[in-house]
Design an enzyme around this catalytic site. Structure first.
Site, PDB file in Angstrom:
ATOM      1  N   ASP A 156      32.376  33.418  44.094  1.00  0.00           N
ATOM      2  CA  ASP A 156      31.122  33.854  43.468  1.00  0.00           C
ATOM      3  C   ASP A 156      30.105  34.360  44.488  1.00  0.00           C
ATOM      4  O   ASP A 156      30.339  34.326  45.700  1.00  0.00           O
ATOM      5  CB  ASP A 156      30.541  32.716  42.620  1.00  0.00           C
ATOM      6  CG  ASP A 156      30.487  31.387  43.376  1.00  0.00           C
ATOM      7  OD1 ASP A 156      30.134  31.413  44.575  1.00  0.00           O
ATOM      8  OD2 ASP A 156      30.802  30.343  42.777  1.00  0.00           O
ATOM      9  N   ASP A 348      34.473  54.124  41.592  1.00  0.00           N
ATOM     10  CA  ASP A 348      35.901  53.931  41.361  1.00  0.00           C
ATOM     11  C   ASP A 348      36.513  55.179  40.715  1.00  0.00           C
ATOM     12  O   ASP A 348      35.829  55.922  40.014  1.00  0.00           O
ATOM     13  CB  ASP A 348      36.042  52.727  40.419  1.00  0.00           C
ATOM     14  CG  ASP A 348      37.472  52.336  40.160  1.00  0.00           C
ATOM     15  OD1 ASP A 348      38.165  52.012  41.132  1.00  0.00           O
ATOM     16  OD2 ASP A 348      37.897  52.347  38.984  1.00  0.00           O
ATOM     17  N   GLU A 377      36.065  57.260  45.302  1.00  0.00           N
ATOM     18  CA  GLU A 377      37.479  57.000  45.558  1.00  0.00           C
ATOM     19  C   GLU A 377      38.273  58.251  45.190  1.00  0.00           C
ATOM     20  O   GLU A 377      38.337  58.624  44.024  1.00  0.00           O
ATOM     21  CB  GLU A 377      37.966  55.808  44.736  1.00  0.00           C
ATOM     22  CG  GLU A 377      39.399  55.436  45.030  1.00  0.00           C
ATOM     23  CD  GLU A 377      40.027  54.521  43.973  1.00  0.00           C
ATOM     24  OE1 GLU A 377      40.942  53.787  44.321  1.00  0.00           O
ATOM     25  OE2 GLU A 377      39.599  54.560  42.794  1.00  0.00           O
TER      26      GLU A 377
HETATM   27 CA   LIG Z   1      32.600  29.355  41.535  1.00  0.00          CA
END
Ligand SMILES: [Ca+2]
Ligand SMILES: [Ca+2]
Length: 635
Positions: A156, A348, A377
């Site tokens: 995270d 992307d 990309e």
């Molecule tokens: Ca976590």
């Protein structure tokens, strides 16, 4: 009528707020709510705001409001919506909408460039700073299991934030995270969307990674430590669980919208790509072949397959030709720049989206933020291909306005060269020499991003741990005329191949997760071999930071000779000389051949090791040895 007591029929407004003082004074509000299309007028008495237009879409549950906020001050404005219900009775509803002040001028937002080194990491796989976000109630079912390479592992934002010193210690200057926006998709057959490329909410960080506030805090603290942050965005497709899929705003919001039919015989199963009625699939998947987009001889069938085919069944392909959708996406990118202060965007699957609207996006972003940077990309391994995608390229009729493209040729040639000897023309490091030859195709070679591996490729080490070739690759990457990008864990010898599974090249960073016994964040926790690589790279990275010769220097390369590849950068009287022995034998570098760059220099230092070498005589290189020498010519 008492608006406060009545149930609000507006469930959602996007963007969640907007900003005053933008060069483009118009903003599109997308409102969502049951039968909201019954609204006939929108008014506001907020000073400086006018309602330009109201747009009804095909679905009765969407409404677009275009406002002009050119002369408005920051504050909360009241918008009053009026329409008639089924009985013809007038119905009014008011909502508050916030216009924020910008924190700085668009010109002051400086993007990443050749003076930076990007560090790419996957938030799910880097570090978990909290375990209370590993399971989030109310989300579609998913499993958090670190033993499964294709499921979520619990990394995270907080984990990244706690290790910001690690990045400055290593010496990188910018962080690129794979997408952080919500991917609220259920696990499918042992696969999840931990990678983040199936967006289900364009305005919300995935709660498993953190909140929008945590993202902002992470960016702020990164900035305090001199680190830039690059945000990964996807305009080509969204996730199957995006609300647009269940309730399409317009019939042309997606390519192949018929696959989103509720009809069980025709509707798509996002897992298999087939309708659950098991009828023959009409589903069109992209060919993943990007050449038709630039091919002067491209057939319509090929072009359509590339651009309009879905990336995978669980990622419906967006139709950027719909101007309202494109406005939504453009605003979304601006909102994240203003809201969390990102320093760059990585887009992307760039050529999979329609070229014209994407160019419009880049042009508008450039107008608002002239010093910002975006990298697209562009996955074709020919320089002629990627060069045509760079801003101001004469190779293309349509200016893309995309400042930075990705050098897949460099990656590809290096991947081949690592298993070959360099003393044959067209083999080994000759491939790299030959790839750089075509830099004349790029309007700006200094704004091309190069890398030796990323989250979609095998790790450079493959399944092995041959640091000699890795050091050659990195010595080249960090000294040539490119924006370098590193992939997390390369510095501590992380390896893996896609042949095993995608997750095999996306392993957890050791030490980032609870109960990890191997901790690579500290010198004490790293093995001797890991420290050797980390220290070698770290010295090179710290030396590179702010080095004018690397940032501005002229590049000169020598055709590999006796298996030795030499490439130099020169700025005023300073020279950086990268020397690579591309053979598994000792090789002699005859200094007289390089007299034009060496001059009368004697003892010079190899930056990553600190050892000295004498350039007044021929240099005998060990097998696969790499040197990065820097010297200043005396007057
Ligand atoms: Ca976590
Ligand atoms: Ca597409």
């Amino acid at each position: 009528m008492s608006a406060a007591k009545q149930k609000n029929s507006i469930d959602r407004i996007e963007p969640t707020n907007w900003f005053v003082g933008m060069k483009n004074p118009q903003v599109q509000l997308m409102l969502y709510g049951k039968d909201i299309a019954k609204v006939e007028s929108v008014t506001t008495d907020y000073p400086g705001v006018t309602v330009d237009s109201l747009v009804h879409l095909d679905s009765p549950n969407y409404l677009l409001v275009y406002l002009n906020v050119k002369n408005a001050q920051p504050g909360t404005m009241k918008l009053t919506f009026q329409g008639k219900n089924e009985k013809g009775k007038v119905k009014r509803e008011a909502v508050n909408y916030q216009l924020k002040a910008r924190e700085m001028k668009g010109e002051d937002r400086k993007g990443f460039d050749i003076s930076d080194v990007l560090y790419l990491l996957m938030p799910d796989r880097f570090a978990s700073g909290r375990t209370d976000n590993d399971q989030i109630a109310g989300m579609n079912t998913y499993v958090n299991d670190r033993t499964q390479p294709s499921l979520r592992h619990g990394g995270d934002m907080e984990g990244i934030r706690q290790h910001l010193d690690y990045f400055t210690d290593l010496g990188v200057t910018a962080l690129w995270f794979t997408p952080v926006l919500e991917n609220n998709s259920p696990d499918q057959g042992g696969y999840s969307t931990y990678h983040g490329y199936a967006t289900t909410d364009y305005y919300k960080v995935d709660p498993r990674f953190g909140s929008n506030e945590e993202y902002r805090r992470l960016v702020d603290e990164a900035h305090q430590k001199g680190l830039k942050v690059v945000m990964d965005m996807i305009f080509n497709h969204c996730g199957f669980e995006h609300p647009w899929v269940k309730d399409m705003p317009t019939a042309d919001w997606f390519n192949q919208p018929e696959w989103l039919s509720e009809d069980k015989d025709n509707g798509l199963d996002p897992m298999t790509g087939f309708g659950s009625g098991q009828k023959e699939s009409k589903y069109l998947q992209t060919s993943y072949k990007l050449t038709p987009v630039v091919d002067p001889y491209a057939s319509e069938v090929d072009l359509r397959e590339t651009v309009e085919g879905w990336f995978v069944p669980s990622m419906p392909d967006l139709n950027q030709h719909n101007p309202h959708l494109m406005r939504y996406l453009i605003q979304n990118s601006i909102w994240w720049i203003e809201t969390v202060g990102i320093d760059g965007i990585r887009m992307d699957t760039y050529p999979y989206a329609y070229r014209e609207p994407m160019a419009q996006w880049m042009k508008e972003l450039d107008n608002e933020y002239p010093n910002f940077n975006t990298v697209g990309e562009t996955w074709v391994t020919e320089p002629a291909y990627t060069a045509a995608w760079q801003k101001d390229s004469k190779l293309s009729e349509q200016n893309s306005y995309l400042k930075t493209v990705m050098d897949f040729s460099f990656f590809d040639k290096l991947s081949q060269a690592k298993n070959e000897e360099t003393d044959a023309w067209w083999q080994g490091l000759n491939r790299l020499y030959n790839s750089f030859v075509y830099d004349y195709l790029y309007p700006n070679p200094s704004s091309v991003m190069a890398f030796v591996d990323n989250h979609d490729t095998d790790r450079f080490l493959g399944n092995g741990r041959d640091t000699l070739m890795l050091k050659q690759a990195l010595a080249l990457l960090l000294t040539v005329r490119r924006i370098p990008q590193l992939y997390y864990g390369t510095e501590i010898l992380m390896n893996g191949t896609k042949e095993v599974t995608d997750g095999n090249v996306r392993k957890d960073f050791p030490g980032g997760f609870p109960d990890d016994t191997h901790n690579c964040f500290t010198k004490e926790g790293r093995s001797r071999a890991e420290n050797n690589m980390f220290n070698w790279l770290s010295r090179l990275l710290h030396w590179r930071n702010g080095n004018e010769t690397i940032i501005r220097g002229y590049q000169t390369q020598f055709i590999p000779y006796n298996g030795v590849y030499v490439i130099t950068r020169r700025w005023h009287r300073n020279t950086v000389m990268t020397i690579l022995n591309g053979t598994s034998q000792p090789a002699t570098m005859e200094v007289k051949r390089y007299a034009e760059v060496i001059g009368h220099v004697g003892r010079v230092q190899d930056i990553p090791t600190g050892r000295y070498y004498d350039l007044s005589k021929d240099l005998v290189l060990k097998p696969r040895q790499s040197l990065v020498l820097e010297f200043t010519e005396k007057e």
